[in-house]
Scaffold this motif. Sequence first.
Motif, PDB file in Angstrom:
ATOM      1  N   GLN A  97      15.377  10.243   2.245  1.00 43.35           N
ATOM      2  CA  GLN A  97      16.844  10.461   1.342  1.00 43.35           C
ATOM      3  C   GLN A  97      16.293   9.084  -0.137  1.00 43.35           C
ATOM      4  O   GLN A  97      16.539   9.513  -0.776  1.00 43.35           O
ATOM      5  CB  GLN A  97      17.955  10.556   1.597  1.00 43.35           C
ATOM      6  N   ARG A  98      15.487   8.464   0.966  1.00 44.54           N
ATOM      7  CA  ARG A  98      15.156   7.430  -0.096  1.00 44.54           C
ATOM      8  C   ARG A  98      13.993   6.619   0.886  1.00 44.54           C
ATOM      9  O   ARG A  98      13.543   6.692   1.151  1.00 44.54           O
ATOM     10  CB  ARG A  98      16.768   6.632   0.365  1.00 44.54           C
ATOM     11  N   ARG A  99      13.778   6.420  -0.557  1.00 43.50           N
ATOM     12  CA  ARG A  99      11.872   5.900  -0.550  1.00 43.50           C
ATOM     13  C   ARG A  99      11.692   4.207  -1.522  1.00 43.50           C
ATOM     14  O   ARG A  99      12.053   4.246  -2.692  1.00 43.50           O
ATOM     15  CB  ARG A  99      10.831   6.910  -0.934  1.00 43.50           C
ATOM     16  N   VAL A 100      11.980   3.196  -0.479  1.00 40.91           N
ATOM     17  CA  VAL A 100      11.278   2.004  -1.358  1.00 40.91           C
ATOM     18  C   VAL A 100       9.903   1.584  -1.199  1.00 40.91           C
ATOM     19  O   VAL A 100       9.177   1.997  -0.230  1.00 40.91           O
ATOM     20  CB  VAL A 100      12.292   1.154  -0.448  1.00 40.91           C
ATOM     21  N   THR A 101       9.579   1.310  -2.030  1.00 39.26           N
ATOM     22  CA  THR A 101       7.940   0.372  -2.277  1.00 39.26           C
ATOM     23  C   THR A 101       8.334  -0.630  -3.444  1.00 39.26           C
ATOM     24  O   THR A 101       9.157  -1.098  -3.607  1.00 39.26           O
ATOM     25  CB  THR A 101       7.300   1.492  -3.818  1.00 39.26           C
ATOM     26  N   ASP A 102       7.301  -1.334  -3.559  1.00 33.06           N
ATOM     27  CA  ASP A 102       7.776  -2.824  -4.353  1.00 33.06           C
ATOM     28  C   ASP A 102       6.294  -2.890  -5.041  1.00 33.06           C
ATOM     29  O   ASP A 102       4.699  -3.109  -4.695  1.00 33.06           O
ATOM     30  CB  ASP A 102       7.449  -4.060  -3.162  1.00 33.06           C
ATOM     31  N   SER A 103       6.709  -2.861  -6.468  1.00 26.07           N
ATOM     32  CA  SER A 103       4.952  -2.902  -7.212  1.00 26.07           C
ATOM     33  C   SER A 103       4.307  -3.864  -7.169  1.00 26.07           C
ATOM     34  O   SER A 103       3.247  -4.204  -7.267  1.00 26.07           O
ATOM     35  CB  SER A 103       5.299  -2.706  -8.732  1.00 26.07           C
ATOM     36  N   SER A 155       0.778  -1.314  -0.310  1.00 21.44           N
ATOM     37  CA  SER A 155      -0.243  -0.189   0.252  1.00 21.44           C
ATOM     38  C   SER A 155       1.039   1.300  -0.122  1.00 21.44           C
ATOM     39  O   SER A 155       0.827   2.067   0.430  1.00 21.44           O
ATOM     40  CB  SER A 155      -0.871  -0.456   0.989  1.00 21.44           C
ATOM     41  N   ALA A 156       2.073   1.380  -0.852  1.00 22.97           N
ATOM     42  CA  ALA A 156       2.571   2.482  -1.210  1.00 22.97           C
ATOM     43  C   ALA A 156       1.736   3.768  -2.285  1.00 22.97           C
ATOM     44  O   ALA A 156       1.081   3.674  -2.599  1.00 22.97           O
ATOM     45  CB  ALA A 156       3.270   2.569  -1.838  1.00 22.97           C
ATOM     46  N   PRO A 157       2.530   4.864  -1.487  1.00 19.37           N
ATOM     47  CA  PRO A 157       0.950   6.165  -1.962  1.00 19.37           C
ATOM     48  C   PRO A 157       1.408   6.264  -2.857  1.00 19.37           C
ATOM     49  O   PRO A 157       2.483   5.806  -3.472  1.00 19.37           O
ATOM     50  CB  PRO A 157       2.124   6.951  -0.397  1.00 19.37           C
ATOM     51  N   HIS A 158       1.117   7.244  -3.453  1.00 23.15           N
ATOM     52  CA  HIS A 158       0.483   7.291  -5.172  1.00 23.15           C
ATOM     53  C   HIS A 158       1.600   7.952  -5.376  1.00 23.15           C
ATOM     54  O   HIS A 158       2.577   7.595  -6.718  1.00 23.15           O
ATOM     55  CB  HIS A 158      -1.013   8.247  -5.259  1.00 23.15           C
ATOM     56  N   GLY A 185      15.805   9.362  -5.072  1.00 24.50           N
ATOM     57  CA  GLY A 185      15.906   9.040  -4.514  1.00 24.50           C
ATOM     58  C   GLY A 185      14.948   7.852  -4.564  1.00 24.50           C
ATOM     59  O   GLY A 185      14.623   6.886  -3.263  1.00 24.50           O
ATOM     60  N   ASP A 186      13.736   7.820  -5.327  1.00 22.48           N
ATOM     61  CA  ASP A 186      12.783   6.514  -4.904  1.00 22.48           C
ATOM     62  C   ASP A 186      13.477   5.489  -6.207  1.00 22.48           C
ATOM     63  O   ASP A 186      14.628   5.105  -6.935  1.00 22.48           O
ATOM     64  CB  ASP A 186      11.589   7.268  -6.073  1.00 22.48           C
ATOM     65  N   THR A 187      12.941   4.699  -5.895  1.00 21.97           N
ATOM     66  CA  THR A 187      13.604   3.052  -6.287  1.00 21.97           C
ATOM     67  C   THR A 187      12.332   2.699  -4.834  1.00 21.97           C
ATOM     68  O   THR A 187      11.553   1.904  -4.987  1.00 21.97           O
ATOM     69  CB  THR A 187      14.916   2.318  -5.420  1.00 21.97           C
ATOM     70  N   ASP A 188      12.563   0.478  -6.288  1.00 27.46           N
ATOM     71  CA  ASP A 188      11.287  -0.094  -5.672  1.00 27.46           C
ATOM     72  C   ASP A 188      11.994  -1.896  -6.126  1.00 27.46           C
ATOM     73  O   ASP A 188      13.173  -2.138  -7.084  1.00 27.46           O
ATOM     74  CB  ASP A 188      10.011  -0.410  -7.623  1.00 27.46           C
ATOM     75  N   LEU A 189      11.281  -2.540  -5.440  1.00 23.20           N
ATOM     76  CA  LEU A 189      12.145  -3.983  -4.541  1.00 23.20           C
ATOM     77  C   LEU A 189      12.049  -4.529  -6.322  1.00 23.20           C
ATOM     78  O   LEU A 189      12.658  -5.414  -6.393  1.00 23.20           O
ATOM     79  CB  LEU A 189      11.436  -4.161  -3.085  1.00 23.20           C
ATOM     80  N   SER A 190      11.176  -4.681  -7.212  1.00 21.43           N
ATOM     81  CA  SER A 190      11.235  -5.401  -8.324  1.00 21.43           C
ATOM     82  C   SER A 190      12.335  -4.620  -8.865  1.00 21.43           C
ATOM     83  O   SER A 190      12.449  -6.076  -9.548  1.00 21.43           O
ATOM     84  CB  SER A 190       9.655  -4.472  -8.993  1.00 21.43           C
ATOM     85  N   TRP A 191      12.777  -3.883  -8.822  1.00 25.12           N
ATOM     86  CA  TRP A 191      13.969  -3.914  -9.422  1.00 25.12           C
ATOM     87  C   TRP A 191      14.963  -4.054  -9.028  1.00 25.12           C
ATOM     88  O   TRP A 191      16.121  -4.309  -9.825  1.00 25.12           O
ATOM     89  CB  TRP A 191      14.125  -2.151  -9.015  1.00 25.12           C
ATOM     90  N   THR A 192      15.272  -3.908  -7.447  1.00 27.23           N
ATOM     91  CA  THR A 192      16.401  -4.955  -7.180  1.00 27.23           C
ATOM     92  C   THR A 192      16.241  -6.208  -7.350  1.00 27.23           C
ATOM     93  O   THR A 192      17.385  -7.038  -7.121  1.00 27.23           O
ATOM     94  CB  THR A 192      16.285  -4.535  -5.163  1.00 27.23           C
ATOM     95  N   ARG A 193      15.053  -6.917  -7.204  1.00 26.62           N
ATOM     96  CA  ARG A 193      15.308  -7.994  -7.762  1.00 26.62           C
ATOM     97  C   ARG A 193      16.145  -8.437  -9.062  1.00 26.62           C
ATOM     98  O   ARG A 193      16.426  -9.917  -9.117  1.00 26.62           O
ATOM     99  CB  ARG A 193      14.215  -8.748  -7.530  1.00 26.62           C
TER     100      ARG A 193
END
Length: 344
Positions: free
Chosen positions: A145-151, A130-133, A171-179
């Motif tokens: 400084q860093r904001r991590v979401t998970d699509s 439930s990440a914000p828009h 500063g935005d990133t996503d765990l789907s990218w980290t995978r």
Amino acid sequence: MKIDLTDTTASKINKALVRGRRAIGTPAVGMVLTLVIVTDEENAYDALKAADDASHEHPSRTLVVIRRVSRGPRDRTSSRLDAEVRVGAEAGTGETVVLRLYGEVVDHAQSVVLPLLLPDAPVVVWWPVSAPHDPANDPLGALAQRRVTDSYAAEEPVRELGVRAATYTPGDTDLSWTRITPWRSMLAAALDQVACTVRSVEVEGEAFNPSCELLAMWLADRLGVPVRRSASAGPGLTAVRMATDCGPIVLHRPDGSLATLSIDGQPDRAVALKRRETADLIAEELRRLDPDDTYASALRFGVERLSARAAAEGPVAKGEPAEESTEAAAPQAATEAVKEAAAQ
């Protein structure tokens, strides 16, 4: 050591942290950052366990923000903050504070979190679900400084990538990218072994897996060649096939653990490409707190643009070079760009 505080304040929580450190004999603060986890009660345990495991590499103060649903009108107009303070063995190698917010204070979580941040230390905010828009303009996200979401946790994961692209802030990133970090590294290493020009690519994986889309967008963005998405039963990513002017290069992982790298003219090699746990993903993201320009570029390429290009190019046979497009005018330079981007 665990300290429970009911109907408390941020000042009392800070005092409990000091008291806890003194009780276990470690009065000094040796943490490198503050990790704020914004989640619900259902997902709090898994998120906290991942953060505790990651703290062995990155000692941190972990603040878990849980917004509780008020049952009646009277509860919604009142405010209460309960906290659970953990230090020592209960909190990995750092400190943990579980914050449960009730009533009106739910809408002012940043006022509770701000006094608990470590002074002069980076702040990372992670939304497991439930990440914000727009994470950067969220009251809690604005502190970080860093904001991590998970699509992957979204109801419509692939569409969520479009939302992330539209609201992206450095500063935005996503765990789907980290995978897909191991996949990007392996593909760049494969291209290092040959002096070939990539003509087209196929990315095979689960139909609604955002990591598959991100890998395809990264390859299309860096190589400038047609990249086709095909669906499989998974798990996750199952194969990448690159058609080059000196034969196919295939990275195939059918079981989510062991992959086979096939390069034309060379013997097949088995490579470890295991699907990683959330703790490993968070630990990787905490290693770098600067903007990820490669992620931003791949994200902005767009799923729609990828699909439109695939439709325009028509079907591409596996392992066969596609007809060269105008975007592949300098494929050798693009191949070098993949190697450089994966090394970043």
